[in-house]
Design a protein around this motif. Structure first.
Motif, PDB file in Angstrom:
ATOM      1  N   THR A 109      36.222  31.926   9.062  1.00 33.58           N
ATOM      2  CA  THR A 109      36.045  31.976   7.608  1.00 33.58           C
ATOM      3  C   THR A 109      37.309  31.476   6.919  1.00 33.58           C
ATOM      4  O   THR A 109      37.367  30.345   6.459  1.00 33.58           O
ATOM      5  CB  THR A 109      35.708  33.411   7.155  1.00 33.58           C
ATOM      6  N   LEU A 110      38.315  32.325   6.858  1.00 30.70           N
ATOM      7  CA  LEU A 110      39.593  31.877   6.307  1.00 30.70           C
ATOM      8  C   LEU A 110      40.228  30.843   7.231  1.00 30.70           C
ATOM      9  O   LEU A 110      40.883  29.899   6.785  1.00 30.70           O
ATOM     10  CB  LEU A 110      40.528  33.073   6.135  1.00 30.70           C
ATOM     11  N   LEU A 111      40.012  31.008   8.533  1.00 32.36           N
ATOM     12  CA  LEU A 111      40.513  30.067   9.528  1.00 32.36           C
ATOM     13  C   LEU A 111      39.387  29.211  10.073  1.00 32.36           C
ATOM     14  O   LEU A 111      38.279  29.705  10.311  1.00 32.36           O
ATOM     15  CB  LEU A 111      41.162  30.811  10.697  1.00 32.36           C
ATOM     16  N   ARG A 112      39.693  27.966  10.355  1.00 29.44           N
ATOM     17  CA  ARG A 112      38.752  27.112  11.073  1.00 29.44           C
ATOM     18  C   ARG A 112      39.037  27.242  12.576  1.00 29.44           C
ATOM     19  O   ARG A 112      39.149  26.261  13.295  1.00 29.44           O
ATOM     20  CB  ARG A 112      38.900  25.666  10.614  1.00 29.44           C
ATOM     21  N   SER A 113      39.166  28.473  13.004  1.00 29.55           N
ATOM     22  CA  SER A 113      39.460  28.756  14.400  1.00 29.55           C
ATOM     23  C   SER A 113      39.154  30.219  14.651  1.00 29.55           C
ATOM     24  O   SER A 113      38.615  30.914  13.788  1.00 29.55           O
ATOM     25  CB  SER A 113      40.931  28.431  14.721  1.00 29.55           C
ATOM     26  N   ASN A 114      39.509  30.712  15.851  1.00 32.83           N
ATOM     27  CA  ASN A 114      39.246  32.087  16.235  1.00 32.83           C
ATOM     28  C   ASN A 114      40.492  32.635  16.918  1.00 32.83           C
ATOM     29  O   ASN A 114      40.928  32.097  17.940  1.00 32.83           O
ATOM     30  CB  ASN A 114      38.035  32.136  17.174  1.00 32.83           C
ATOM     31  N   MET A 115      41.064  33.711  16.376  1.00 36.85           N
ATOM     32  CA  MET A 115      42.343  34.194  16.866  1.00 36.85           C
ATOM     33  C   MET A 115      42.252  34.803  18.257  1.00 36.85           C
ATOM     34  O   MET A 115      43.258  34.837  18.978  1.00 36.85           O
ATOM     35  CB  MET A 115      42.933  35.215  15.887  1.00 36.85           C
ATOM     36  N   LEU A 116      41.093  35.282  18.666  1.00 42.16           N
ATOM     37  CA  LEU A 116      40.958  35.784  20.033  1.00 42.16           C
ATOM     38  C   LEU A 116      41.205  34.656  21.024  1.00 42.16           C
ATOM     39  O   LEU A 116      41.957  34.801  21.996  1.00 42.16           O
ATOM     40  CB  LEU A 116      39.571  36.387  20.242  1.00 42.16           C
ATOM     41  N   LEU A 134      33.914  18.023  19.186  1.00 41.03           N
ATOM     42  CA  LEU A 134      33.948  18.310  20.620  1.00 41.03           C
ATOM     43  C   LEU A 134      33.934  17.016  21.434  1.00 41.03           C
ATOM     44  O   LEU A 134      34.620  16.906  22.448  1.00 41.03           O
ATOM     45  CB  LEU A 134      32.765  19.192  21.007  1.00 41.03           C
ATOM     46  N   VAL A 135      33.152  16.047  20.987  1.00 35.05           N
ATOM     47  CA  VAL A 135      33.115  14.756  21.685  1.00 35.05           C
ATOM     48  C   VAL A 135      34.488  14.095  21.628  1.00 35.05           C
ATOM     49  O   VAL A 135      34.986  13.558  22.617  1.00 35.05           O
ATOM     50  CB  VAL A 135      32.036  13.836  21.076  1.00 35.05           C
ATOM     51  N   GLU A 191      35.964  28.218  20.537  1.00 33.73           N
ATOM     52  CA  GLU A 191      35.236  29.052  21.499  1.00 33.73           C
ATOM     53  C   GLU A 191      34.402  28.239  22.481  1.00 33.73           C
ATOM     54  O   GLU A 191      33.980  28.750  23.522  1.00 33.73           O
ATOM     55  CB  GLU A 191      34.354  30.070  20.773  1.00 33.73           C
ATOM     56  N   TRP A 192      34.172  26.958  22.172  1.00 37.10           N
ATOM     57  CA  TRP A 192      33.444  26.086  23.094  1.00 37.10           C
ATOM     58  C   TRP A 192      34.365  25.467  24.148  1.00 37.10           C
ATOM     59  O   TRP A 192      33.896  24.839  25.093  1.00 37.10           O
ATOM     60  CB  TRP A 192      32.747  24.966  22.324  1.00 37.10           C
ATOM     61  N   LEU A 250      32.874  24.431  28.024  1.00 38.95           N
ATOM     62  CA  LEU A 250      32.747  22.987  28.183  1.00 38.95           C
ATOM     63  C   LEU A 250      33.678  22.487  29.288  1.00 38.95           C
ATOM     64  O   LEU A 250      33.317  21.581  30.054  1.00 38.95           O
ATOM     65  CB  LEU A 250      33.073  22.294  26.862  1.00 38.95           C
ATOM     66  N   THR A 251      34.841  23.101  29.402  1.00 44.25           N
ATOM     67  CA  THR A 251      35.768  22.746  30.475  1.00 44.25           C
ATOM     68  C   THR A 251      35.142  22.991  31.844  1.00 44.25           C
ATOM     69  O   THR A 251      35.219  22.146  32.745  1.00 44.25           O
ATOM     70  CB  THR A 251      37.059  23.576  30.350  1.00 44.25           C
ATOM     71  N   VAL A 252      34.523  24.144  32.006  1.00 41.49           N
ATOM     72  CA  VAL A 252      33.889  24.492  33.283  1.00 41.49           C
ATOM     73  C   VAL A 252      32.737  23.531  33.586  1.00 41.49           C
ATOM     74  O   VAL A 252      32.587  23.063  34.726  1.00 41.49           O
ATOM     75  CB  VAL A 252      33.382  25.944  33.248  1.00 41.49           C
TER      76      VAL A 252
END
Length: 488
Positions: free
Chosen positions: A29-36, A202-203, A280-281, A285-287
């Motif tokens: 929301t505030l971030l375009r990311s996920n702190m976890l 992602l691409v 979070e992808w 995606l790496t695996v």
């Protein structure tokens, strides 16, 4: 983008005043990311044991996991990918006399760090190692703190459904109609349109343009002039395997380098660093890429799988540690280029000549040094005392440049000596034409180093060469000399 109000007043036409308190979510929301995920990759980059420690801590609850990762991570709050639209909404709310609270499932210490950097929040609440402030727990906390219907809430996912249900005003940062439907229980409902889907990001994170490096697997086939169908098919298989595995490593490298990339003038635009790709992808995606590449490698035989495994282990070690060590990082980069040449020989069953191996080692050492040279030039221009995430200082620029020049010119010398060998006459009917390769190669190497010296070099010289018109002309000339020398 503009805020889009949906049914801002009740159906009876009476006005509705908004609550005084605006509660804002952090992740997504505030971030375009996920702190976890941010803290996981940061902590793993500092300590290879983190995945195992995280798995053990997760048994005690997600709040405990977040506390562990926060303790071990290093987060630069000044470069996190904040959402400009949400920030603008918060500022307008404050200008209208409202109060703003940051309420997040991320650890309290992370929430405090974000709040200190932005200076926009009256209250700050996060998970505390025992309570995971998400979903129903967040809704209950806000009701206890401010009262049901006495707060507005900005969120982005289905996890916020319960929070919206008890709020007095719903603000949704999402393009999902399902998420909109859950929040539309309020007649006062707004949408902040987020950026477009992260699929394109992602691409880009796979760096398909970097697959150009994997064309090196064809060198053994080209050098031996062996172009039968089976050899070509096996070389193509090697190319695909290396491309998939390399992309999996690029993802890991970008995720481990988030802070360093965000501090870089160009790398800050990479998908994960900028928030254009959902962090979070990254791991799943790496695996997927790694398993797909290994499956293709299995079809090419155990020796090719061994070479690919060595490549993967080495490049992972580079991402986790080796890139921080001077000289070693350049040697490893040169080796990663060269191993592609060897892999092509293993996949096709064609022995790689000593000449090709020697040329590869010197030319790729030179290009790896150019890569560092370009980074040092950027650091000098920016007035930095050190390259973030690397072991080099701006004062090292002259020495690294000399390494690039010396190794590059030695690679030209190797070509010259090769052209004097008797084996050349056995392979090329018109071997004298190959002497045209030497001045072209000498010019190209000199130009690449010159471009890096002026700060005009892409982060990767191979990618630069693929896009640079002069480099393309040089490649065409070398190919023309090689084809001409092969004609009877």
């Amino acid at each position: 983008m503009l805020l889009q109000a949906i049914a801002p007043v009740p159906e009876d036409g009476t006005s509705r005043s908004l609550p005084q308190i605006l509660a804002v979510d952090l992740d997504g929301t505030l971030l375009r990311s996920n702190m976890l995920h941010e803290t996981f990759w940061s902590a793993w980059g500092a300590d290879w044991r983190v995945p195992f420690l995280a798995a053990a801590r997760l048994r005690h609850g997600k709040a405990q996991l977040k506390a562990l990762l926060t303790e071990r991570a290093s987060v630069d709050f000044s470069v996190l990918p904040y959402d400009a639209e949400v920030l603008a909404y918060i500022r307008r709310w404050r200008e209208d006399g409202g109060r703003v609270a940051l309420v997040t499932a991320s650890d309290q210490r992370l929430a405090d760090g974000v709040a200190r950097h932005l200076g926009l929040f009256d209250d700050v609440f996060g998970s505390d190692g025992t309570r995971n402030l998400k979903g129903r727990a967040k809704a209950e906390f806000l009701v206890d703190r401010y009262g049901a219907g006495s707060y507005a809430y900005v969120g982005d996912t289905h996890a916020d459904d319960e929070v919206w249900r008890h709020s007095g005003h719903a603000v949704v940062k999402s393009r999902s109609r399902r998420v909109h439907a859950k929040a539309r229980v309020h007649r006062s409902f707004e949408v902040i349109q987020p950026p477009v889907s992260s699929a394109a990001g992602l691409v880009r994170a796979l760096r398909p343009h970097q697959w150009l490096k994997n064309l090196l697997v064809f060198l053994a086939m080209l050098g031996a002039h062996q172009f039968d169908g089976e050899t070509l098919l096996r070389a193509v298989g090697a190319f695909l395997a290396f491309s998939l595995v390399a992309s999996s490593v690029y993802l890991v490298n970008d995720l481990l380098d988030l802070s360093a990339d965000r501090a870089h003038v160009r790398k800050c635009k990479r998908p994960f660093a900028s928030g254009a790709a959902a962090i979070e992808w990254g791991l799943p995606l790496t695996v997927l890429l790694l398993v797909s590449g290994a499956a293709i490698a299995a079809l090419l035989g155990p020796m090719f799988m061994l070479v690919l495994a060595i490549y993967y282990i080495t490049t992972t070690a580079y991402s986790l540690s080796l890139k921080r060590h001077t000289i070693i990082d350049i040697c490893v980069l040169a080796g990663l280029y060269t191993i592609r040449v060897l892999a092509g020989g293993v996949a096709t069953g064609i022995p790689v000549s000593v000449w090709l191996l020697a040329f590869s080692l010197f030319i790729f050492f030179s290009l790896a040094a150019v890569k560092r040279q370009a980074e040092l030039v950027d650091a000098v221009k920016a007035g930095k005392l050190k390259i973030h995430g690397r072991g080099y200082h701006p004062d090292d620029l002259a020495l690294v440049s000399q390494m690039a020049v010396g190794s590059g010119f030695v690679s030209v010398l190797v070509v010259t000596l090769y052209l004097s060998a008797d084996t050349v006459l056995q392979i090329y009917p018109r071997a004298e034409l190959l002497w045209g390769v030497t001045p072209v190669l000498l010019f190209w190497i000199s130009r690449v180093i010159f471009k890096a010296h002026r700060g005009e070099m892409h982060d990767d010289p191979i990618v630069f060469a693929a896009r640079d018109r002069v480099s393309i002309v040089c490649g065409a000339l070398i190919l023309a000399f090689a084809v001409g020398a092969s004609l009877p």
